[in-house]
Each structure stands twice: as C-alpha cells, then as structure tokens.
Design a protein around this motif. Structure first.
Motif, PDB file in Angstrom:
ATOM      1  N   MET A  38      25.625  37.516  41.722  1.00  0.00           N
ATOM      2  CA  MET A  38      27.015  37.201  42.920  1.00  0.00           C
ATOM      3  C   MET A  38      28.020  37.589  42.138  1.00  0.00           C
ATOM      4  SD  MET A  38      28.141  33.441  43.751  1.00  0.00           S
ATOM      5  CE  MET A  38      29.830  33.134  44.731  1.00  0.00           C
ATOM      6  N   SER A  39      28.845  38.489  43.085  1.00  0.00           N
ATOM      7  CA  SER A  39      30.014  39.021  42.500  1.00  0.00           C
ATOM      8  C   SER A  39      31.123  38.090  42.813  1.00  0.00           C
ATOM      9  CB  SER A  39      30.102  40.555  43.083  1.00  0.00           C
ATOM     10  OG  SER A  39      30.283  40.227  44.347  1.00  0.00           O
ATOM     11  N   LEU A  40      32.513  38.499  42.351  1.00  0.00           N
ATOM     12  CA  LEU A  40      33.612  38.004  42.674  1.00  0.00           C
ATOM     13  C   LEU A  40      33.813  37.915  44.194  1.00  0.00           C
ATOM     14  CD1 LEU A  40      36.246  36.189  41.772  1.00  0.00           C
ATOM     15  CD2 LEU A  40      37.492  38.694  41.612  1.00  0.00           C
ATOM     16  N   PHE A  41      33.702  38.739  44.992  1.00  0.00           N
ATOM     17  CA  PHE A  41      33.981  39.029  46.461  1.00  0.00           C
ATOM     18  C   PHE A  41      32.593  38.821  47.325  1.00  0.00           C
ATOM     19  CE2 PHE A  41      36.939  41.935  44.021  1.00  0.00           C
ATOM     20  CZ  PHE A  41      38.220  41.231  44.243  1.00  0.00           C
ATOM     21  N   PHE A  42      31.511  38.994  46.968  1.00  0.00           N
ATOM     22  CA  PHE A  42      30.480  38.889  47.907  1.00  0.00           C
ATOM     23  C   PHE A  42      29.147  38.290  47.239  1.00  0.00           C
ATOM     24  CE2 PHE A  42      32.748  42.388  49.470  1.00  0.00           C
ATOM     25  CZ  PHE A  42      33.275  42.097  50.762  1.00  0.00           C
ATOM     26  N   TYR A  43      28.357  37.773  47.987  1.00  0.00           N
ATOM     27  CA  TYR A  43      26.980  37.258  47.413  1.00  0.00           C
ATOM     28  C   TYR A  43      26.011  37.687  48.409  1.00  0.00           C
ATOM     29  CZ  TYR A  43      27.330  33.202  50.579  1.00  0.00           C
ATOM     30  OH  TYR A  43      27.762  32.260  51.480  1.00  0.00           O
ATOM     31  N   PHE A  44      24.711  37.665  48.097  1.00  0.00           N
ATOM     32  CA  PHE A  44      23.744  38.205  48.731  1.00  0.00           C
ATOM     33  C   PHE A  44      22.733  37.151  48.830  1.00  0.00           C
ATOM     34  CE2 PHE A  44      19.502  40.277  49.259  1.00  0.00           C
ATOM     35  CZ  PHE A  44      19.774  41.274  50.138  1.00  0.00           C
ATOM     36  N   ASP A  45      22.274  37.006  50.420  1.00  0.00           N
ATOM     37  CA  ASP A  45      21.316  35.816  50.623  1.00  0.00           C
ATOM     38  C   ASP A  45      20.738  36.269  51.839  1.00  0.00           C
ATOM     39  OD1 ASP A  45      20.130  33.463  50.930  1.00  0.00           O
ATOM     40  OD2 ASP A  45      21.804  32.686  52.090  1.00  0.00           O
ATOM     41  N   GLU A  46      19.376  36.203  51.901  1.00  0.00           N
ATOM     42  CA  GLU A  46      18.280  36.690  53.088  1.00  0.00           C
ATOM     43  C   GLU A  46      18.957  37.827  53.790  1.00  0.00           C
ATOM     44  OE1 GLU A  46      18.551  33.250  55.698  1.00  0.00           O
ATOM     45  OE2 GLU A  46      17.658  31.772  54.188  1.00  0.00           O
ATOM     46  N   GLY A  47      18.974  38.843  52.743  1.00  0.00           N
ATOM     47  CA  GLY A  47      19.002  40.176  53.404  1.00  0.00           C
ATOM     48  C   GLY A  47      20.741  40.706  53.837  1.00  0.00           C
ATOM     49  N   TYR A  76      25.032  40.616  52.910  1.00  0.00           N
ATOM     50  CA  TYR A  76      25.900  40.083  51.954  1.00  0.00           C
ATOM     51  C   TYR A  76      27.083  39.339  52.713  1.00  0.00           C
ATOM     52  CZ  TYR A  76      24.565  43.885  48.597  1.00  0.00           C
ATOM     53  OH  TYR A  76      23.669  44.209  47.596  1.00  0.00           O
ATOM     54  N   TYR A  77      27.263  38.078  51.901  1.00  0.00           N
ATOM     55  CA  TYR A  77      28.498  37.267  52.604  1.00  0.00           C
ATOM     56  C   TYR A  77      29.710  37.144  51.729  1.00  0.00           C
ATOM     57  CZ  TYR A  77      24.440  35.829  55.357  1.00  0.00           C
ATOM     58  OH  TYR A  77      23.496  35.774  56.502  1.00  0.00           O
ATOM     59  N   PRO A  78      30.758  37.141  52.235  1.00  0.00           N
ATOM     60  CA  PRO A  78      32.169  37.038  51.373  1.00  0.00           C
ATOM     61  C   PRO A  78      32.257  35.738  50.858  1.00  0.00           C
ATOM     62  CG  PRO A  78      32.652  36.914  53.753  1.00  0.00           C
ATOM     63  CD  PRO A  78      31.020  37.228  53.697  1.00  0.00           C
ATOM     64  N   THR A  79      32.647  35.557  49.608  1.00  0.00           N
ATOM     65  CA  THR A  79      33.169  34.346  48.939  1.00  0.00           C
ATOM     66  C   THR A  79      34.582  34.170  49.306  1.00  0.00           C
ATOM     67  OG1 THR A  79      34.073  35.774  46.978  1.00  0.00           O
ATOM     68  CG2 THR A  79      31.755  35.038  46.790  1.00  0.00           C
ATOM     69  N   THR A  80      35.079  33.089  48.737  1.00  0.00           N
ATOM     70  CA  THR A  80      36.635  32.610  49.268  1.00  0.00           C
ATOM     71  C   THR A  80      37.379  33.922  48.982  1.00  0.00           C
ATOM     72  OG1 THR A  80      36.227  30.427  48.772  1.00  0.00           O
ATOM     73  CG2 THR A  80      38.552  31.227  48.906  1.00  0.00           C
ATOM     74  N   VAL A 140      39.384  36.786  51.535  1.00  0.00           N
ATOM     75  CA  VAL A 140      41.074  36.808  51.420  1.00  0.00           C
ATOM     76  C   VAL A 140      41.123  38.603  51.052  1.00  0.00           C
ATOM     77  CG1 VAL A 140      43.154  37.109  49.598  1.00  0.00           C
ATOM     78  CG2 VAL A 140      41.480  34.777  50.291  1.00  0.00           C
ATOM     79  N   LEU A 141      40.049  38.900  50.242  1.00  0.00           N
ATOM     80  CA  LEU A 141      40.361  40.545  50.501  1.00  0.00           C
ATOM     81  C   LEU A 141      39.876  41.310  51.879  1.00  0.00           C
ATOM     82  CD1 LEU A 141      40.181  43.315  48.580  1.00  0.00           C
ATOM     83  CD2 LEU A 141      37.742  42.834  48.464  1.00  0.00           C
ATOM     84  N   LEU A 142      39.245  40.783  52.563  1.00  0.00           N
ATOM     85  CA  LEU A 142      38.927  41.347  54.007  1.00  0.00           C
ATOM     86  C   LEU A 142      40.255  41.159  54.803  1.00  0.00           C
ATOM     87  CD1 LEU A 142      35.385  39.804  54.648  1.00  0.00           C
ATOM     88  CD2 LEU A 142      35.866  41.991  54.030  1.00  0.00           C
ATOM     89  N   VAL A 143      40.964  39.979  54.865  1.00  0.00           N
ATOM     90  CA  VAL A 143      42.147  39.904  55.463  1.00  0.00           C
ATOM     91  C   VAL A 143      43.245  40.904  55.068  1.00  0.00           C
ATOM     92  CG1 VAL A 143      44.079  38.410  56.138  1.00  0.00           C
ATOM     93  CG2 VAL A 143      41.783  37.579  55.977  1.00  0.00           C
ATOM     94  N   VAL A 144      43.406  41.134  53.650  1.00  0.00           N
ATOM     95  CA  VAL A 144      44.186  42.077  53.056  1.00  0.00           C
ATOM     96  C   VAL A 144      43.727  43.379  53.382  1.00  0.00           C
ATOM     97  CG1 VAL A 144      44.950  43.040  50.996  1.00  0.00           C
ATOM     98  CG2 VAL A 144      44.705  40.635  51.109  1.00  0.00           C
TER      99      VAL A 144
END
Length: 226
Positions: free
Chosen positions: A1-10, A12-16, A20-24
C-alpha cells in the motif's frame, strides 16, 4: 500500500490522500486549459474559462467524481451504473459549449483513469478512459437546441459507449473464457457496454423530464452564465 493508492482484487484504489491528489490534478488540468484557451472567446464574446466558468466546471467535476463512487451496481468486467455522474460533465457543455465541455470531460477522464486504472495498451487506455469520458463534453454541440440538455446528454453517453465498445472488440474479447459462446462474440461488447450506460441514461433522462428538475436545470444554467 502506498500513500496515494492501494491494490485490491486487480484494481488500484485511491486513499484519502490519493483522492485529494486526484482532485488537485483535475483542477490543475482545468487551470492549464484556462491558461491555454483563456484569450479565446466564443461567439458571444465570452471566454471559455473565466474564473466563474472555471469554478462551475471544477464543481461539476467534483460532483461527477463523488457520484462515480455511488453505484447502483457494478458489472463483473468493469462498468457501473452511478448516481448521475455522467450528467455533471454534460452540464458543463450545456452551460458553456463544446470547447469547455470537452476540456472538462478530459480533466474528468484523468480522474477516472487514476481512480481505477487498468492498462493493456496505450490505445486501450485512450478508448476506455480519455476518449470515452471526454466524449461527454459533446453535449455542448446541442446546447442551443430545444431539450438540448437531454439530447446532448444522450449523444455524449452514446459516444462514450461507442469508445468502450471499440475497446471491447479490439482488446477485451481475447480475455473471454474458452467456453464463451462464439455466437455471442459479435454482439457481446455492444450489449455489455451499453447495458450499464443506457440504464444510467434512462434513469437520468427520466429525472431530467420531471418539471421541477427541468426548471431547476434552467435556473442553474442561468446562474452559471450570469
């Protein structure tokens, strides 16, 4: 798991922090568009991205992004019926025309790619993300027609489905199991991709047809263009 994304069931999903990074990033894309096109003007002499237009467009992206997580159901190989997420991008085209709509759609496509990236080839990424969601901005070409919001929304949704369908034929059919019926191969990408897009579109058009909603959409447009 990284600061910005985590991997689950194939996927990548964003963390909190990732959200914020995506919106920026989306805001940065719109600001870049404002810098590039800020000196141009539409037929009425208005800039495609004034501060007000930029603010309304950013709000639309934020609403589209949030509602893209609110799903009535997900399909097994990608795609979902969301809570009107396509509509918010189409609204920008309806308010400000195709240039602003397409640029906003492209900014949203970046968010969609980073939200749940799945990469086979560069063309597949373009078809499933950048082309597909940018197409929602085509609503701007119908903004001055009677029932322009509904017509533009349907046009944008159908072209989005076309992009996904082409990607299905070019890339995803090779991932079907060996026992997949060959008799369905010719129509499967069409049926699969348009099933969730058309369902969301039907629900959205029904809501837009309610007189109170039509009146509200008109007032919001007047406010956005004031």
């Amino acid at each position: 798991m990284s600061l910005f994304f985590y991997f689950d069931e194939g996927y990548y999903y964003p963390t909190t922090a990732g959200t914020v990074l995506l919106v920026v990033l989306a805001a940065a894309a719109l600001i870049l568009a404002a810098v590039i096109f800020g000196k141009s003007r539409d037929r009425k002499g208005a800039k495609p991205f004034s501060i007000k237009r930029l603010t309304f467009s950013a709000m639309a992206i934020a609403l589209a992004y949030v509602t893209s997580y609110i799903r009535l159901f997900d399909l097994p190989y990608g795609g979902s019926v969301t809570l009107f997420s396509m509509l918010f991008i189409c609204l920008v085209g309806y308010w400000y025309g195709p240039k602003a709509g397409l640029l906003t759609g492209f900014a949203f496509s970046i968010l969609q790619f980073l939200q749940q990236p799945y990469i086979l080839t560069p063309l597949q990424v373009c078809l499933d993300y950048f082309f597909a969601f940018t197409a929602l901005g085509l609503s701007g070409f119908f903004r001055n027609m009677k029932n322009g919001l509904v017509i533009g929304y349907i046009a944008g949704a159908l072209v989005r489905g076309l992009c996904h369908t082409i990607g299905g034929y070019l890339f995803w059919m090779s991932y079907m199991p060996d026992n997949f019926p060959q008799s369905l191969a010719a129509v499967y990408p069409i049926v699969y991709n348009y099933s969730y897009i058309v369902l969301e579109a039907v629900i959205t058009v029904i809501i837009l047809s309610i007189p109170a909603v039509k009146s509200a959409m008109k007032k919001v447009r007047e406010l956005a263009q004031a």
